[in-house]
Design a protein around this motif. Structure first.
Motif, PDB file in Angstrom:
ATOM      1  N   GLY A 162       0.829  -1.206   0.000  1.00 44.30           N
ATOM      2  CA  GLY A 162       0.000   0.000   0.000  1.00 44.30           C
ATOM      3  C   GLY A 162       0.854   1.243   0.000  1.00 44.30           C
ATOM      4  N   PRO A 170      -8.927   7.830  -3.491  1.00 42.04           N
ATOM      5  CA  PRO A 170      -8.948   6.422  -3.108  1.00 42.04           C
ATOM      6  C   PRO A 170      -8.833   5.478  -4.305  1.00 42.04           C
ATOM      7  CG  PRO A 170     -10.680   7.609  -1.985  1.00 42.04           C
ATOM      8  CD  PRO A 170     -10.086   8.560  -2.969  1.00 42.04           C
ATOM      9  N   THR A 173      -2.626  -1.012  -3.510  1.00 37.31           N
ATOM     10  CA  THR A 173      -2.992  -1.922  -2.434  1.00 37.31           C
ATOM     11  C   THR A 173      -2.974  -3.360  -2.905  1.00 37.31           C
ATOM     12  OG1 THR A 173      -4.503  -0.180  -1.759  1.00 37.31           O
ATOM     13  CG2 THR A 173      -4.693  -2.259  -0.614  1.00 37.31           C
ATOM     14  N   LYS A 176      -4.144  -7.002  -3.351  1.00 38.89           N
ATOM     15  CA  LYS A 176      -5.489  -7.543  -3.337  1.00 38.89           C
ATOM     16  C   LYS A 176      -5.479  -9.024  -3.673  1.00 38.89           C
ATOM     17  CE  LYS A 176      -6.440  -3.788  -6.598  1.00 38.89           C
ATOM     18  NZ  LYS A 176      -5.347  -3.020  -6.130  1.00 38.89           N
ATOM     19  N   LYS A 197      -5.162   5.308  -5.117  1.00 40.09           N
ATOM     20  CA  LYS A 197      -4.447   4.635  -4.033  1.00 40.09           C
ATOM     21  C   LYS A 197      -4.714   3.145  -4.061  1.00 40.09           C
ATOM     22  CE  LYS A 197      -4.471   6.753   0.110  1.00 40.09           C
ATOM     23  NZ  LYS A 197      -4.870   7.673   1.189  1.00 40.09           N
ATOM     24  N   LYS A 198      -5.900   2.781  -4.563  1.00 45.32           N
ATOM     25  CA  LYS A 198      -6.276   1.367  -4.562  1.00 45.32           C
ATOM     26  C   LYS A 198      -5.328   0.535  -5.417  1.00 45.32           C
ATOM     27  CE  LYS A 198     -10.593  -1.155  -4.465  1.00 45.32           C
ATOM     28  NZ  LYS A 198     -11.910  -1.270  -5.027  1.00 45.32           N
ATOM     29  N   GLN A 199      -4.768   1.169  -6.451  1.00 45.11           N
ATOM     30  CA  GLN A 199      -3.861   0.429  -7.331  1.00 45.11           C
ATOM     31  C   GLN A 199      -2.635  -0.068  -6.591  1.00 45.11           C
ATOM     32  OE1 GLN A 199      -3.225   2.051 -11.435  1.00 45.11           O
ATOM     33  NE2 GLN A 199      -3.936   3.848 -10.335  1.00 45.11           N
TER      34      GLN A 199
END
Lengths: 204, 328
Positions: free
Chosen positions: B211, B230, B237, B239, B233-235
């Motif tokens: 992250g 967000p 994180t 998963k 930023k999600k990229q």
């Protein structure tokens, strides 16, 4: 010489009869950005009421001393200092919200309502009247902000003050979270207000 | 006619030069006192808030969710050592200080920097050490080199920092037995208008990014400021993919060099992240700071040391050659 206005008139007139956003069309910029959520709109409203009331009172207090040549700059200095004060308080006691509101607290300095009342009212009226007028205009601004935020948060996120209000099957309307939606809602608010108070409708 | 409330100073000319100066001076003085007074008296609350915000950012970038925080009780509780009765798998964040050059623990040097004597507890030294203050420190040794800082020359200064600290914090998300689940590195670098300060969390393989978050910056809202979006930023994180594996962006390429970058347009693979529309310089700034902090002037020495010796009880990192992590 204006008639001595009652406190009630000074505070309530700018809310419906002479609303800074809806009739004077001032201070729209921040109304677009901070109305995505009720809590942001609420804090911004308090900040504007505080700044407008106190800057009006301060300018009125020294109105007979301010030289014409530096009039606007003196008003600006007072307004800017008050805004910095608000910003410092927010950073100390509501850090999360101060980060959310980011530049928009600082931009209260550029809000036409504050400067407009300082120059247009406080320079010619007593401290008491100016203070009340500041509160009134702040309240007028707040009313529009809260109405817009109510619709934007409700239909844009299904929430009010962060708590889920609409049931889970409601698909949030993304348009409500973008600035143009605030424009539309303000437009509707002006329409509604002028339907109620016909005398605000301008001559064609 | 209402009587005037003010004194009728009959000859008072408010437009005289004298009055201009007096009014200007008085207004400035009063306003300065007001503003400075507020800033000074509110400082302790503001600093506490800033500290808390940083702790929150560290915890969030480590992937901790709200419900985990609620379980533990508060953000601050996450930074406390686990007590005797706590569950073995309870996660907490350990704050350590490392020398960027050697990758070794640097608590004693930090103690010198802060001027604290031996009686002060190690944890206090670590908690009191501010690496950004150290970066600005000017104390030099007899050879003329900065003791607690390091000046970067143009070829090394990829992130536009000019001078950095020698000792940096690293935050370890670990369980009560000391198994490290994630490493969180403080990163910073020049964007367009400002230095962006943030944290990057990395899996124990030191290759997969878990992250990225920025807690303070001055980039243009809507453009460079989209680092806070967000969706972007999600990229960064990590998963779970359809096969149930955890996938995330990869830092190092096969040659051991930092390969992760923010590219123009859409990301093509695990080594790239979507660029920020209209914010080339900020996007490059993000790429540059990652290249810097995972290079030899950044955390590379620490990472290599961890990979060779393995952090306490961590079974995920295997002894490997510098920088290249076995994908097998």
């Amino acid at each position: 010489m204006a008639k001595k206005a009652s406190a009630k008139d000074l505070i309530l007139d700018p809310v419906f009869n002479n609303n800074p956003i809806a009739l004077q069309i001032l201070g729209i910029c921040s109304a677009l950005a901070v109305t995505t959520r009720m809590d942001k709109a609420f804090v911004m409203s308090i900040a504007v009421i505080f700044v407008t009331a106190l800057s009006n009172a301060s300018v009125a207090f020294i109105r007979n001393r301010i030289p014409n040549s530096i009039r606007i700059i003196v008003q600006m200095t007072i307004i800017a200092s008050l805004v910095i004060l608000v910003d410092q308080f927010l950073k100390a006691f509501s850090y999360g919200l101060s980060k959310e509101l980011a530049v928009f607290v600082g931009l209260i300095i550029t809000n036409c309502i504050v400067m407009g009342r300082a120059e247009g009212f406080a320079m010619q009226n007593t401290v008491r009247d100016s203070f009340l007028d500041g509160i009134g205009n702040g309240l007028g601004y707040s009313m529009i902000l809260i109405v817009v935020a109510f619709f934007r948060e409700l239909f844009g996120a299904g929430k009010l003050f962060g708590s889920q209000v609409l049931p889970s099957w409601y698909e949030p309307n993304g348009l409500m979270l973008l600035s143009p939606s605030a424009f539309f809602i303000i437009g509707f608010a002006i329409w509604a207000l002028r339907t109620w108070k016909i005398d605000q409708v301008e001559e064609a | 006619m209402q009587p005037e409330n003010e004194n009728t100073e009959a000859k008072f000319d408010k437009d005289s030069i004298g009055n201009v100066f007096i009014t200007a001076l008085s207004v400035c003085l009063v306003c300065s006192f007001l503003v400075a007074g507020a800033a000074v008296s509110l400082k302790s609350w503001q600093d506490a808030n800033k500290k808390r915000d940083i702790m929150t950012n560290i915890v969030r970038v480590a992937g901790i969710e709200d419900r985990d925080i609620d379980e533990v009780g508060s953000i601050e509780a996450f930074f406390k050592e686990p007590a005797e009765g706590d569950a073995k798998d309870r996660l907490y964040i350990k704050d350590i200080l490392i020398d960027l050059e050697t990758g070794e623990s640097a608590v004693e040097t930090a103690r010198q920097f802060l001027g604290l004597d031996e009686s002060v507890d190690e944890k206090e030294v670590i908690a009191s050490y501010d690496q950004y203050k150290a970066a600005n420190d000017n104390r030099k040794d007899k050879d003329g080199k900065f003791i607690y800082a390091k000046r970067l020359d143009k070829s090394n200064d990829i992130a536009g920092l000019a001078k950095i600290e020698r000792i940096s914090h690293v935050y370890l998300l670990q369980d009560a037995e000391g198994n490290v689940k994630k490493y969180i590195f403080p990163v910073r670098g020049k964007g367009l208008w400002s230095v962006l300060y943030g944290f990057l969390s990395v899996e124990p393989d030191f290759q997969t990014i878990s992250g990225l978050t920025y807690y303070t910056h001055g980039e243009t809202p809507g453009l460079g400021g989209e680092v806070d979006n967000p969706a972007w930023k999600k990229q960064w994180t990590i998963k779970e993919n359809r096969k149930g594996e955890m996938v995330g962006k990869q830092i190092f390429g096969d040659d051991g060099e930092v390969k992760i970058s923010v590219v123009k347009g859409k990301a093509q693979d695990d080594f790239s992240v979507d660029g920020l529309a209209g914010a080339t310089i900020t996007s490059n700034g993000v790429t540059n700071m990652l290249e810097f902090w995972f290079g030899s002037n950044g955390f590379k020495a620490y990472i290599e040391k961890q990979q060779q010796t393995g952090s306490s009880g961590d079974t995920a990192s295997k002894a490997g050659s510098e920088g290249v992590v076995d994908n097998g």
